[in-house]
Design an enzyme around this catalytic site. Sequence first.
Site, short mmCIF file in Angstrom:
data_model
loop_
_atom_site.label_atom_id
_atom_site.label_comp_id
_atom_site.label_asym_id
_atom_site.label_seq_id
_atom_site.Cartn_x
_atom_site.Cartn_y
_atom_site.Cartn_z
N ARG A 49 0.82 -1.21 0.00
CA ARG A 49 0.00 0.00 0.00
C ARG A 49 0.85 1.26 0.00
NH1 ARG A 49 -5.42 -1.53 3.57
NH2 ARG A 49 -5.81 -3.50 2.49
N ASP A 157 -16.38 8.45 8.65
CA ASP A 157 -15.28 7.52 8.43
C ASP A 157 -13.98 8.29 8.60
OD1 ASP A 157 -15.24 4.52 7.09
OD2 ASP A 157 -13.37 5.60 6.76
#
Length: 288
Positions: A49, A157
């Site tokens: 990532r 979020d």
Amino acid sequence: MSAALALDPQTTIPTDSLSKRDFARLAAYIYEVSGIKMPESKKTMLEGRLRRRMRAVNVDTLDQYCTYLFTGENLAAEGLHLINAVTTNKTDFFREPAHFDYLVEHALPALQARGIRTLRAWSAACSTGQEPYTLAMVLDDYAARTGGPDYGILATDLDTEVLATARTGIYPAELVDPVPAALRRTYVMASKDPKRAEVRIVPRLRSAIGFARMNLMDDRYPVGDAMHLIFCRNVLIYFDKPTQKKVVSQLYDCLAPGGYLFLGHSESITGLGLPLQQVANTVFRRGE
């Protein structure tokens, strides 16, 4: 008969890896900011990532990325992208459908019987928006059929990128397959361009949801008035026990008397010592 797959001879396998020191620094930062534990077993995942972020900041190695990240004021801006990169955003419409069955058959009638005129709901880890839009479909349909309460939904979020997707309410058409056909006809619009296999949630539902960034590691959750419904599903599994207790305790503080907390199918509050009554599988109710 199956055949083994071979790598294309032109394929290059990354050999760059995080040093123990850099991995420890990154893991400590990720835990401090997000509460997500990053054990050694996730090192390869983290490296993959981070390589996306390497291209974004124009560095060639993971060591250079870590040097950049922890130098000067870079952490303030790049840290946001780092957390976006490591968060897991698996979600679906009508995921864990038994929760929505319980909501319609038990929770909403109980709340309606108490005379609640405007129901407040919070999707506390909304990802790309499928959960709050599912909740909006259920609440809107229930209100239409029963003369039930009005509703408002807060959807939050940590990841700013998934929030941007959620706000649009636009999804590949196949993602709404789990939505019951009657609800799909009412709440989902197909693209006018047949070449675009996309759908969009109807404006009425989009306007009923307020999307905002929130970190569950914060010391308080500024959600306004108490919530009658809180969905915080498949988040606690990424936290250690002390962090789980902190988060659920603060969710409890945001819950109205008689309100309901929905956790993920593999999550539990056992051992956390909180005054919540389990009323169904991973559904908990706060006392009056």
